[in-house]
Structure formats: structure tokens, C-alpha cells
Design an enzyme around this catalytic site. Structure first.
Site, PDB file in Angstrom:
ATOM      1  CE  LYS A  39     -29.074  17.919   5.978  1.00  0.00           C
ATOM      2  NZ  LYS A  39     -28.408  19.236   5.837  1.00  0.00           N
ATOM      3  NE  ARG A 108     -30.618  21.865   7.150  1.00  0.00           N
ATOM      4  CZ  ARG A 108     -30.071  22.378   8.254  1.00  0.00           C
ATOM      5  NH1 ARG A 108     -30.523  23.522   8.743  1.00  0.00           N
ATOM      6  NH2 ARG A 108     -29.095  21.766   8.861  1.00  0.00           N
ATOM      7  N   GLY A 117     -20.862  20.333   6.116  1.00  0.00           N
ATOM      8  CA  GLY A 117     -20.367  21.671   5.838  1.00  0.00           C
ATOM      9  C   GLY A 117     -19.822  21.874   4.436  1.00  0.00           C
ATOM     10  CG  MET A 119     -22.402  20.148  -1.066  1.00  0.00           C
ATOM     11  SD  MET A 119     -23.409  18.917  -1.894  1.00  0.00           S
ATOM     12  CE  MET A 119     -24.010  17.962  -0.505  1.00  0.00           C
ATOM     13  NE  ARG A 352     -24.829  13.930  10.211  1.00  0.00           N
ATOM     14  CZ  ARG A 352     -24.379  15.097   9.773  1.00  0.00           C
ATOM     15  NH1 ARG A 352     -24.682  15.494   8.567  1.00  0.00           N
ATOM     16  NH2 ARG A 352     -23.636  15.861  10.545  1.00  0.00           N
ATOM     17  CG  HIS A 468     -16.403  22.678   9.748  1.00  0.00           C
ATOM     18  ND1 HIS A 468     -15.044  22.738   9.507  1.00  0.00           N
ATOM     19  CD2 HIS A 468     -16.963  22.294   8.587  1.00  0.00           C
ATOM     20  CE1 HIS A 468     -14.809  22.430   8.252  1.00  0.00           C
ATOM     21  NE2 HIS A 468     -15.959  22.153   7.666  1.00  0.00           N
ATOM     22  NE  ARG A 593       9.418  -8.486  -0.866  1.00  0.00           N
ATOM     23  CZ  ARG A 593       8.606  -7.623  -0.252  1.00  0.00           C
ATOM     24  NH1 ARG A 593       7.910  -6.766  -0.965  1.00  0.00           N
ATOM     25  NH2 ARG A 593       8.491  -7.612   1.049  1.00  0.00           N
ATOM     26  NE  ARG A 648       9.980 -11.666  -6.535  1.00  0.00           N
ATOM     27  CZ  ARG A 648       9.649 -10.382  -6.426  1.00  0.00           C
ATOM     28  NH1 ARG A 648       8.473  -9.971  -6.862  1.00  0.00           N
ATOM     29  NH2 ARG A 648      10.459  -9.516  -5.860  1.00  0.00           N
ATOM     30  CD  GLU A 780       6.302 -10.222 -11.985  1.00  0.00           C
ATOM     31  OE1 GLU A 780       6.492  -9.208 -11.303  1.00  0.00           O
ATOM     32  OE2 GLU A 780       6.971 -11.268 -11.867  1.00  0.00           O
ATOM     33  CB  SER A 799       1.523 -15.320  -6.705  1.00  0.00           C
ATOM     34  OG  SER A 799       1.453 -14.258  -5.783  1.00  0.00           O
ATOM     35  N   GLY A 801       1.236 -10.441  -9.281  1.00  0.00           N
ATOM     36  CA  GLY A 801       2.102  -9.359  -8.815  1.00  0.00           C
ATOM     37  C   GLY A 801       1.522  -8.037  -9.289  1.00  0.00           C
ATOM     38  CB  THR A 802      -1.493  -6.204  -8.184  1.00  0.00           C
ATOM     39  OG1 THR A 802      -1.140  -6.126  -6.796  1.00  0.00           O
ATOM     40  CG2 THR A 802      -2.442  -7.370  -8.407  1.00  0.00           C
ATOM     41  CG  ASN A 803       3.188  -3.750  -6.021  1.00  0.00           C
ATOM     42  OD1 ASN A 803       2.043  -3.448  -5.743  1.00  0.00           O
ATOM     43  ND2 ASN A 803       4.083  -4.056  -5.098  1.00  0.00           N
ATOM     44  CB  CYS A 867       2.432 -11.578  -3.722  1.00  0.00           C
ATOM     45  SG  CYS A 867       3.132 -11.620  -5.382  1.00  0.00           S
ATOM     46  CE1 TYR A 887      -0.982 -15.966  -1.811  1.00  0.00           C
ATOM     47  CE2 TYR A 887      -1.901 -18.049  -2.562  1.00  0.00           C
ATOM     48  CZ  TYR A 887      -0.898 -17.088  -2.609  1.00  0.00           C
ATOM     49  OH  TYR A 887       0.180 -17.259  -3.440  1.00  0.00           O
TER      50      TYR A 887
END
Length: 915
Positions: A39, A108, A117, A119, A352, A468, A593, A648, A780, A799, A801-803, A867, A887
Site C-alpha cells: 500500500k 492503515r 481485511g 489487519m 494494487r 470482503h 508401479r 519400477r 528414496e 528417479s 521417489g520423494t514420497n 516420480c 524431468y
């Protein structure tokens, strides 16, 4: 007033000499958002452009950080504010709160990112028992002066002194009831003078002190209240919802007051340079005569469309249209504007870059490209994957039979169905119990935020596109219908009366259409989004019947695909998913899988394989599985012909293929009690006991299963190789990649690879085809990431396996923790977002980055992908781009999102941030 300290904010600048904490509007610009807040930076920018902005100054976010960190203001702040106040008084020719012709100011909030709305704001600072008389004389309007004074006491009491706002609302309602009027503008000066007396008594009773008569004390207390509102419950909740960092702090803007409540030739409004709901160009906004700014966004009185200002005050209307064009061309984007007209004089109070719906974001981005205001690279930064995901949600079937009970303003699109609830507490409670709800209110206020988040959609009987409810809903991508005036909402009796006398009770089903503003009784069926139909190939951009939104999405996706470096693959285990993924733009399968192929009818074969006592039994099971598995891959390679398919090898927790130990124990016990034959069940129970694991996710699975059960992985590799050979013989182009799961050490991979290479050589020899499928592994486990340089010696690709990597790094069981304590962690700010939703860059992400570097140090051509479902998360895609992966792979419906975010990551500009 209690002081709130924030342990995360240092107080290092509390007494540092030379640190500037206050900037006049003439000193800043729009690029100083970090320091002046959005602002303040934009007020300065408009001042620099020569637009009519009331003079004022901004207290920086740095001052707020000091206050929140120490509980005290910076030592130099009071003097700096005093110096700027003196300069403002000199400019205005009047002093703050003086008895005759007083200067009044607003205080303000203004954080870097818009938090509508959430703050605090206090208007009319400087009014007192003495100065109200001077204001009345100067304005020649006694009613106006007392109206401004009652507003100050009401806002100050609630915001600064923490008094429940209902006390003031009830007194105001009683005054209108006594006068037998319905709106506050019908109260005269005498009525308002009595109301001021009543309000001051409320302050004394509830706060234990008199309303302050010293104008500087009013201003200083209001500044502290704005600082403290940064850590208010609703502000913290909103930041968690919008993923805004908690350590930014808020600036405070002190601006000379201009008055929209000076009679019918005055007013206040909110305008958009384009429709924030659709993106269409035109005259969009709301105007309210004889009102102050908070009246518009609060929705307590229904506004008139901005276009009607032309007939009310054509001079101001024409000037406003010119300013809007100036601002849009200057900011090169949709602008959201607040303005006040004081007796025919137009003043700009805020601008804004405006929040917009998902559809509007795509339309506006392409419109601005066509107008030459931005290029394709910038257009990509004006949209997000989250917005694209919203556009893929279903919509109501316009041909379905539905009972329409009302219509309001289409404030934020979507098709929302749920049970009617009439307060935020109930919305949250029912939502946590699994119910879908529609929050129904006369109008919402910031205290309703938690209910708005919990609800499927919001319906109000008051307010417009700038209320709002509308502004917050658009920001959250939540369906919203506002200003449905014919609906009589009774929150105390928890019911809504519709035209004709029908009553909707709490718990009754409602359907609201945020694209048309229509409200229906009951559940309306939904149909696929046109954007999904476009991705599915059932609607073609550029065709006569293609809608404007589809065309805009098509163009933005084309931009993204041309710009992105990351390729996008799919997690797909069957032909149907593979074909859908290909239609959605997948460039291959990053995760097939195979364990999903063995559920259902084949589960018994795998069970016999795992429990086999003899080599003959095991070989018989493998012999029966081989042709089934081969046919799976033939179909998959055909669906993805010419594109890579990463298969896999079997990776189930063992319990998924074994009988339930409790059920089996009961069967054996019943058979024994009945003296029935049960040799097979007993033998099976003994085997299940032998293989039973306390924590199957960390047990005999993945590569370990392949090493323990001879021939299992060899069967799968043979099925892959024979399927690829068959497709090649049929003139296809299969591109198989074989992935070994759950590897923790290079020795595991080497053993399995040696066996796989031998099987592939045998198939190559038998079929006469040139088969060279790449062999790699999933990273993994933390140990795999830490020894990636060694593992890369035997792997042609990684690859991530982030889970599972997230589970093993954090020590979390995803199936358990998300339902048990993640809510508390999010509420306490330990997480900004679940690490299973967006990758934990500092922990899990560091392992990914380090493993990628180490693997490529050993094997420079190592292909790298991910993956886990993080592959379809917008923030995570940007991270994977930055660390150099080749990828990402995700579920089919998330492919368009990943494609878009990959393009945005490749063109990311630090100057673009459209929160």
C-alpha cells in the site's frame, strides 16, 4: 494493551543510528514493497505520477519487525513520526486534532502482499470532544462530524482497545430501531451525538479507561495496534492459507483524511481496470454515496455499480476513468483501486495489482500480450499452476433440472455444493467431520476467515464484487456469490428465507454457481470443465465453438511448452491412464508401479509365489505370471509408443500380498473349535507369522524382495524385454527403462543388474532384436542419496521417489501422521505446508540436490527425474528445475499443471509476484 513479541523477528535495528523508519509519500516508489509494504509503495508511486493522493507518510516494515521482536518501538521512531507529522501539518495548513478546523488522519496497515481485511485500520484519528465541533463548523455539516466521531470510537474501541465489536453494533442497531430507520445514513446529528455518548460509555465499561482525547496518543496507539495485528489470529491464518512468510511484518500508512461521508456529493468506491471475475475489459466496481471506505468492503450497505457514478458525478467519473487507464498502462496489469470523492474532489487512496479469478488470470495475460503491454515470458508469470488446477474442476450441468431460489453477484467462479451453515464455527466443525458446507452470511468480515477456508463456497445476501467475501474468496480460489438480496439470512435462527416463503434450514443442501451468481436448492449435477475437455482433445482451441477461456489456456500452455526445460512424464500403471496422460501432454511414463498390476485377480498368484516352500512351486507361480505381465507391458508400450516408459519392479510392502493375519487366525481357531480340516489354513498362518512385520514399509519390499525371492525380478525383466521385442517386431518404437526400487547400497543394484543384463541378453538372442533398455534406480532412502556417487556407477538414471524419501528423512508414516498431528503442526507454524504436499527444500530437497550433483560427478550423462507426487506440485517443480533434474513425473491430471510450472520456472523473474 498487551505487547506481543515475535521470537522469529530480531530486534537488531532497535537503536541503530542512521536507520530510516519513516518515508514521506513523495520519497518512495512501487519497487520498495519490502520496506514500505504494497500500500505504501503504491501510494508513493501514484504520488510520483502526479495523481491526486492525500499527503501522508509510511512507517516501514523494519519498524514493525523491531516492535514485534522486542515489544518496544525503535528508539528513533517517535521523533521521526513527529517530524513527518509536522511536515504534513505544514502542507495541510492545520494541526492534528486542533479544536478549529482539525487535521484528521487514517492509520492503515500495508504488508508486502495484499491481505484484504486481515489487519487493522483506524480512520478519523484526531477527533475528540473539542475537535468534533471544529470539524462540524469547518464542513458546515454537523451530522457529518458526529458520524465521523462515532466511527472513530467504534473502530478504535474494537481495533486498538480490543472491545467486542458487537457492543457497538448493538448500540447502533438500537439507535436505528428507536428512530425507526433501517440504514445509518438516516440517523441525524442529534441521534449520532447520543450514539457517541453511548459508545464512550462502552469504551469505559469494556476497556476500563476513557476514550483518549489526545490526538497524538490516538495515533501512537493505533500504530501499535496495526503492528500487533500482523500477529493476529486471522492474519496468521490467512498467511498460512496463502503461503505468505510470517517474518515480513507490516508497514503503517498515515494519510490525511478525505471524507466520502460529507453528503450526497461525496462517496467512496472500489474500482477494477478489468473484471476480476472474468478478465473482460469494461467499467467494474462499486460506489457508495455518503460513505467511508470501510462501508464498501464491509458490505453493510449495498453499493451501486461503478457505471452509475457517471450519472451521479460525471466530472469525477471521467477523471477516474483516465486515472484507471493511466494506472493499468503503468503497472501493465489489472489494477484494484480505492477512491473517495469529497464534495466533487476525487482522491486516490490505494492501488494494487488486483486479485483475480483463475479464468480472469489467463484471459488478462493473453489480452495484455495482444495489447503489447507484456511479452510471452511475463505472461507466464501472471498465471499459476494452482489457477490452472482450479480451471480443471467440474462445473454445474446447465441442462440439469435444478430449483433456483435466488441470484446474486458472481463474485468468484466455481460449482460448490454443500450443507448450509450460518457461522464460521459450525463450518469448521462440520468440515472436520467430513461434511461439505456452504457458509451463508448476511456479509462476511475478517473474523469469518476460518469458516471461509473450511467451506466449499460462500453465499452472502449483501455486498458486491468488492466486498470482503468477494475479495477474499477470489484470492483463495473459493466459489462465492454475493449480494443475493432476495435471500433473507437470519444467522441467529440459523435459517434463510427465499422468495415465496420457502425456508432453508441449517443442514439443507445448497448449490451455488460462482460463474453466474445463481443459487439452487439441493445438489446440482456437475459436468467436466471445458479446460479438461480441451486437454482431452474434445474441444479445440481456435474452433468456432471454443470459448475464450480455452483459447487463453491454449496460448499460455503453448508459451510454457516452448520455454520449459523440464520434461513432464506421467505416473501411470495401465493403458487407460497412459492414454489420458498422453492426451494431457505427457512425454513418457516416469513411474509404472508394477505392484498395482498384481492386485485383484492376480493377488493369489503372488501370494503363492511369496509363500512357496519349494523351488517347483515358485517356478510354477512365475510361469503363470510371466505372460500376464508381458501383456501388460505390450499394451503400455503401444499406448506410449516412441516415448520412454520407466517400469519400477515390484515394490509392495509385503503385507499387501499376504492374507490378513487376524482374519486368518480367526478362521483357524473356528476350524479347530469345530474340528474341521484346516491343514492348509494352518500352514498359511504359520507362513504369515514367519513373514509378519511390525513396520512393513521398512521391511521386506523393493530390491530386498527381489533378492530374497529368486526369479521374481528376472520374470519381470523378461516380461519387459519380450514385450519390447514384440512391439519392435510390429514396427513400434518401445523405449523401456527398468527401475530398481528401494536401493540403499550399490551392491544391491549390482546384483540385480547383473541378473537383468543376462535376461535381456537372452531375449535379444532369442528374438533377434536390438534391446538396450536403460537400467536405473529409485533414490528414496537417505543412504541412497548420501552414497549417490557410488550408486551412479551401476545406474544409468536416478528417479527420486520423494514420497518415501520424505517419510524416511522425517521419520513420518504418511498414512498416520497427516490425520493425527499435521493439523497442529500447521496451526503452530512448524510447517508452512505439509512436506508431503510441497518438497521440504532444506531437508529432503538438500538430499535431492546433493545426490544429483554426486551422481553426475560419477556419471556425467546420468538422467535425473522425480516420480513422487511432488512432481505435480507447483513450488516443487520450480525447485526441481533449479537443481537440474531432467524431468518430473506426476499423476495424469496434474500434467498440465507441471507443464505450466516448468515453463514458469524457466522464465522466472524476481520482479513478478502476483499473490
Amino acid at each position: 494493551m498487551s505487547e506481543k513479541k515475535d521470537p522469529h523477528v530480531p530486534a537488531s535495528t532497535k537503536s541503530v543510528e542512521g536507520v530510516k523508519f519513516v518515508y514521506d509519500f513523495t520519497e518512495g516508489n512501487k519497487d520498495l514493497r519490502d520496506l514500505l509494504g504494497g500500500k505504501g509503495a503504491n501510494l508513493a508511486e501514484m504520488t510520483n505520477l502526479g495523481l491526486p493522493v492525500p499527503p501522508g507518510f509510511t512507517i516501514t516494515t523494519e519498524a514493525c519487525k523491531v516492535y514485534l521482536g522486542s515489544g518496544e518501538e525503535p528508539v528513533a521512531l517517535r521523533d521521526e513520526v513527529g517530524a513527518h507529522l509536522e511536515a504534513l501539518e505544514a502542507t495541510m495548513g492545520k494541526k492534528l486534532g486542533q479544536a478549529a478546523d482539525p487535521l484528521l488522519v487514517s492509520v492503515r496497515s500495508g504488508a508486502k502482499f495484499s491481505m484484504p481485511g486481515m489487519m487493522d485500520t483506524v480512520l478519523n484519528i484526531g477527533l475528540s470532544d473539542k475537535s468534533v465541533q471544529g470539524l462540524a463548523k469547518q464542513a458546515g455539516d454537523e451530522r457529518f462530524a458526529w458520524d465521523s466521531y462515532r466511527r472513530l470510537i467504534q473502530m478504535f474501541g474494537k481495533t486498538v482497545l480490543g472491545i467486542d465489536g458487537d457492543h457497538f453494533e448493538e448500540a447502533l442497531d438500537k439507535a436505528k430501531e428507536t428512530k425507526k430507520v433501517t440504514v445509518d445514513t438516516e440517523l441525524d446529528a442529534a441521534d449520532l451525538k447520543k450514539l457517541v455518548t453511548r459508545f464512550k460509555k462502552i469504551v469505559k465499561a469494556e476497556a476500563g479507561r476513557d476514550f483518549p482525547q489526545d490526538p497524538r496518543e490516538q495515533m501512537d496507539l493505533a500504530v501499535k495496534a496495526v503492528f500487533e495485528s500482523w500477529n493476529g489470529d486471522r492474519a496468521r491464518l490467512y498467511r498460512r492459507q496463502e503461503r505468505i512468510p510470517h517474518d515480513l511484518g507490516t508497514a503503517v500508512n498515515i494519510c490525511s483524511m478525505v471524507f466520502g461521508n460529507l453528503g450526497p456529493h461525496s462517496g467512496t468506491g472500489v474500482a477494477f481496470t478489468r473484471d476480476p471475475a472474468s478478465g473482460h475489459q469494461g467499467v467494474y466496481g462499486d460506489y457508495l454515496q455518503n460513505a467511508q471506505g470501510e462501508d464498501v468492503v464491509a458490505g453493510i450497505r449495498n453499493t451501486v455499480p461503478l457505471a452509475e457514478l457517471e450519472s451521479i458525478d460525471k466530472k469525477s467519473y471521467d477523471q477516474l476513468m483516465q486515472i484507471m487507464e493511466t494506472l493499468e498502462n503503468h503497472y501493465k496489469d489489472l489494477c484494484d483501486i480505492e477512491f473517495t470523492i469529497e464534495r466533487g474532489q476525487l482522491w486516490m487512496l490505494q492501488t494494487r495489482v488486483g486479485k483475480r479469478t483463475a479464468g480472469a488470470a489467463f484471459r488478462i495475460a493473453t489480452q495484455l500480450v495482444d495489447q503489447g503491454l507484456i511479452d510471452e515470458t511475463e505472461a507466464l508469470q501472471r498465471v499459476t499452476g494452482a489457477q490452472l488446477a482450479q480451471l480443471m474442476f467440474p462445473r454445474f450441468d446447465e441442462h440439469a433440472k435444478a430449483e433456483q431460489i435466488g441470484r446474486g453477484i458472481a463474485a468468484s467462479p466455481g460449482a460448490a455444493v454443500g450443507k448450509a451453515v450460518f457461522d464460521s464455527y459450525t463450518a469448521v466443525k462440520w468440515s472436520r467431520s467430513g461434511e461439505k458446507v456452504i457458509l451463508v452470511r448476511r456479509e462476511t468480515n475478517p473474523d469469518d476467515l476460518d469458516g471461509m477456508i473450511a467451506a466449499e463456497g460462500i453465499l452472502t445476501s449483501r455486498g458486491g464484487k468488492t466486498s470482503h467475501a468477494a475479495v477474499v474468496a477470489r484470492g483463495m480460489g473459493k466459489t462465492c456469490v454475493c449480494g443475493a438480496e432476495e435471500l433473507e439470512v437470519d444467522t441467529k435462527r440459523r435459517r434463510m428465507t427465499v422468495p415465496g416463503g420457502h425456508v432453508v434450514e441449517e443442514g439443507d443442501l445448497l448449490s451455488i454457481d460462482g460463474s453466474t451468481g445463481k443459487v439452487y436448492l439441493g445438489e446440482v449435477p456437475v459436468v467436466p470443465s471445458p479446460v479438461v475437455e480441451y486437454f482431452e482433445g474434445r474441444m479445440h482451441a481456435g474452433a468456432d465453438d471454443a470459448d475464450e477461456l480455452v483459447e487463453a489456456v491454449h496460448r499460455i500452455m503453448a508459451f510454457a511448452d516452448r520455454k520449459r526445460r523440464l520434461r513432464v512424464r506421467a505416473n501411470a500403471d495401465n493403458t487407460e491412464d497412459a492414454l489420458r496422460a498422453r492426451r494431457f501432454g505427457a512425454q513418457g511414463i516416469g513411474l509404472c508401479r508394477t505392484e498395482h498390476m498384481f492386485l485383484g485377480d492376480r493377488r493369489e498368484l503372488v501370494e503363492r509365489l511369496i509363500l512357496a516352500d519349494t523351488e517347483a512351486e515358485r517356478e510354477e507361480s512365475l510361469k503363470q505370471l510371466l505372460p500376464l505381465q508381458k501383456q501388460d507391458f505390450v499394451e503400455l508400450f503401444e499406448a506410449m509408443d516412441g516415448l520412454p516408459v520407466t517400469v519400477r519392479l515390484l515394490d509392495p510392502p509385503l503385507h499387501e500380498f499376504l492374507p490378513d493375519i487376524t482374519e486368518l487366525s480367526v478362521r483357524v481357531a473356528l476350524a479347530e473349535s469345530r474340528q474341521e480340516p484346516h491343514e492348509n489354513e494352518l500352514r498359511l498362518l504359520q507362513a504369515v507369522h514367519r513373514l509378519h512385520e511390525q513396520n512393513p514399509m521398512l521391511g521386506l519390499r523393493g530390491v530386498r524382495l527381489g533378492l530374497v525371492i529368486p526369479g521374481l525380478f528376472a520374470m519381470q525383466v523378461r516380461a519387459i524385454a519380450e514385450a519390447a521385442a514384440e512391439r519392435r517386431t510390429a514396427k513400434g518404437d518401445p523405449r523401456a527403462e527398468i527401475m530398481i526400487p528401494l536401493v540403499g547400497t550399490v551392491q544391491e543394484l549390482e546384483i540385480v543388474r547383473e541378473e537383468a543384463d543376462q535376461v535381456i541378453a537372452e531375449v535379444r538372442e532369442a528374438t533377434g532384436t536390438d534391446l538396450k533398455p536403460a537400467i536405473g534406480t529409485m533414490i528414496e532412502l537417505p543412504r541412497a542419496a548420501l552414497t549417490a556417487d557410488q550408486i551412479a556407477e551401476a545406474a544409468e538414471f536416478f528417479s527420486f521417489g520423494t514420497n518415501d524419501l520424505t517419510q524416511t528423512v522425517w521419520g513420518f508414516s504418511r498414512d498416520d501422521v497427516e490425520a493425527s498431528f499435521f493439523t497442529a503442526y500447521l496451526e503452530k507454524g512448524i510447517f508452512g505446508v505439509s512436506p508431503f504436499e510441497t518438497i521440504d527444500q532444506e531437508g529432503v530437497g538438500k538430499l535431492v540436490a546433493d545426490a544429483a550433483r554426486a551422481g553426475r560427478a560419477t556419471r556425467p550423462g546420468l538422467k535425473l527425474g522425480v516420480c513422487g507426487e511432488h512432481g505435480g506440485d507447483p513450488d516443487s517443480v520450480h525447485f526441481f528445475h533449479e537443481v537440474g533434474l531432467d524431468y518430473v513425473s506426476c499423476s495424469p491430471f496434474r500434467i498440465p499443471v507441471a507443464r505450466l510450472e516448468a515453463g514458469r520456472a524457466a522464465t522466472r523473474s524476481t520482479g513478478s509476484d502476483h499473490r
